[in-house]
Design a protein around this motif. Structure first.
Motif, short mmCIF file in Angstrom:
data_model
loop_
_atom_site.label_atom_id
_atom_site.label_comp_id
_atom_site.label_asym_id
_atom_site.label_seq_id
_atom_site.Cartn_x
_atom_site.Cartn_y
_atom_site.Cartn_z
N PHE A 38 -4.06 4.37 1.92
CA PHE A 38 -3.53 4.43 0.56
C PHE A 38 -4.12 5.61 -0.19
CE2 PHE A 38 -4.26 3.49 -3.92
CZ PHE A 38 -2.99 3.19 -4.37
N PHE A 39 -5.45 5.72 -0.17
CA PHE A 39 -6.10 6.81 -0.90
C PHE A 39 -5.84 8.16 -0.25
CE2 PHE A 39 -8.72 3.24 -2.48
CZ PHE A 39 -8.54 3.46 -3.84
N LYS A 40 -5.82 8.19 1.06
CA LYS A 40 -5.55 9.46 1.75
C LYS A 40 -4.17 9.98 1.37
CE LYS A 40 -5.29 11.44 6.42
NZ LYS A 40 -5.43 11.15 7.87
N ASN A 41 -3.17 9.12 1.38
CA ASN A 41 -1.81 9.54 1.05
C ASN A 41 -1.67 9.88 -0.43
OD1 ASN A 41 -0.96 9.12 3.69
ND2 ASN A 41 -0.37 6.99 3.31
N ALA A 98 0.82 -1.21 0.00
CA ALA A 98 0.00 0.00 0.00
C ALA A 98 0.86 1.25 0.00
CB ALA A 98 -0.93 0.00 1.21
N GLY A 99 1.92 1.25 0.83
CA GLY A 99 2.78 2.41 0.90
C GLY A 99 3.52 2.66 -0.40
N ALA A 100 4.02 1.59 -1.00
CA ALA A 100 4.75 1.73 -2.25
C ALA A 100 3.82 2.21 -3.35
CB ALA A 100 5.39 0.41 -2.64
N ALA A 108 -5.81 16.98 -2.09
CA ALA A 108 -7.06 16.85 -2.86
C ALA A 108 -8.05 15.92 -2.17
CB ALA A 108 -6.75 16.32 -4.26
N ALA A 109 -7.66 15.31 -1.06
CA ALA A 109 -8.54 14.35 -0.38
C ALA A 109 -9.70 15.05 0.30
CB ALA A 109 -7.74 13.56 0.65
N ALA A 167 3.00 5.85 -2.97
CA ALA A 167 4.10 6.72 -3.37
C ALA A 167 4.08 6.95 -4.87
CB ALA A 167 5.43 6.11 -2.94
N VAL A 168 3.81 5.90 -5.62
CA VAL A 168 3.76 6.02 -7.07
C VAL A 168 2.60 6.91 -7.49
CG1 VAL A 168 3.40 4.77 -9.23
CG2 VAL A 168 4.89 3.81 -7.48
N VAL A 169 1.42 6.63 -6.92
CA VAL A 169 0.24 7.41 -7.28
C VAL A 169 0.40 8.85 -6.85
CG1 VAL A 169 -2.24 7.64 -6.94
CG2 VAL A 169 -1.23 5.39 -7.20
#
Length: 233
Positions: free
Chosen positions: A113-116, A30-32, A121-122, A35-37
């Motif tokens: 995941f979505f928050k980060n 999830a963290g990785a 924009a969250a 980071a990409v997104v």
């Protein structure tokens, strides 16, 4: 009514994210992925979240609206499973308690995941209302879990066509596959052998159902106190 602010969550999420999820290597994914997104989302501005209305606004004009839609649903699921895992029904077996705890870790990771990924924009934290669920009763909890999981799978399947970024689509595909595992497990707990039955899975095509955002939000609205405004759907 409960608010999903981190300090209000019954079970310490820092412990979940730092220990349990790391042990399962789920947070590493999830963290990785986040980071990409986040690299792609970094260019988004705060004004993508429309704060001119009461509550929160999901603007489906671009991918960020779809990501916030998923984020809203993951907030709901995470809140539910945190409450179940913190005080399971007395009718739960030891195995069921353990599996629901694992599902809790997954849903918290999805939410984070979505928050980060969304960053500024969250949308904000949602307030939920689980008053219709009897958390002391196994049957009530399983019925609610099945509703959340089936709804989540249908929501991701229905939203995929709206995503333009292959990066986002890949992330959504990884998450919906986990949600489908949850759904199959819970449905089988309720009635053995129903893990992939109609209407969730079409007997003729072998495909899972896909639900439009307006259908999903109408069903989820029973458990969400925060007003959700939808534009450009």
């Amino acid at each position: 009514m409960e608010n999903l602010n981190e300090q209000d969550v019954v079970l310490s999420e820092s412990g979940i994210l730092d220990a349990k999820l790391q042990r399962r290597s789920f947070l590493q994914y999830a963290g990785a992925g986040a980071a990409v997104v986040a690299l792609t989302a970094a260019g988004c501005r705060k004004d993508r979240v429309n704060n001119s209305m009461t509550g929160v606004t999901l603007d489906f004009k671009d991918d960020f609206g779809v990501l916030n839609y998923a984020y809203a649903l993951e907030q709901l699921e995470a809140a539910f499973y945190v409450q179940v895992a913190s005080a399971p029904p007395s009718g739960f077996s030891a195995a069921e308690k353990a599996y629901f705890q694992d599902i809790q870790y997954h849903e918290v990771a999805h939410r984070e995941f979505f928050k980060n990924a969304l960053g500024t924009a969250a949308i904000g934290s949602l307030s939920v209302d689980f008053s219709s669920i009897n958390f002391t009763d196994r049957t009530s909890v399983l019925a609610a879990a099945m509703a959340f999981e089936d709804l989540g799978v249908g929501a991701y399947n229905g939203a995929g066509v709206r995503l333009k970024s292959t990066t986002y689509l890949l992330a959504a595909g990884k998450i919906v596959s986990v949600e489908a595992r949850h759904a199959a497990y819970i449905r089988d707990l309720i009635s053995n052998g129903t893990f992939a039955t109609a209407p969730q899975v079409s007997s003729s095509t072998g495909l899972d159902m896909a639900l439009a955002p307006d259908v999903v939000l109408a069903a989820a609205g029973k458990y969400i106190k925060t007003k959700i405004n939808v534009i450009n759907l």
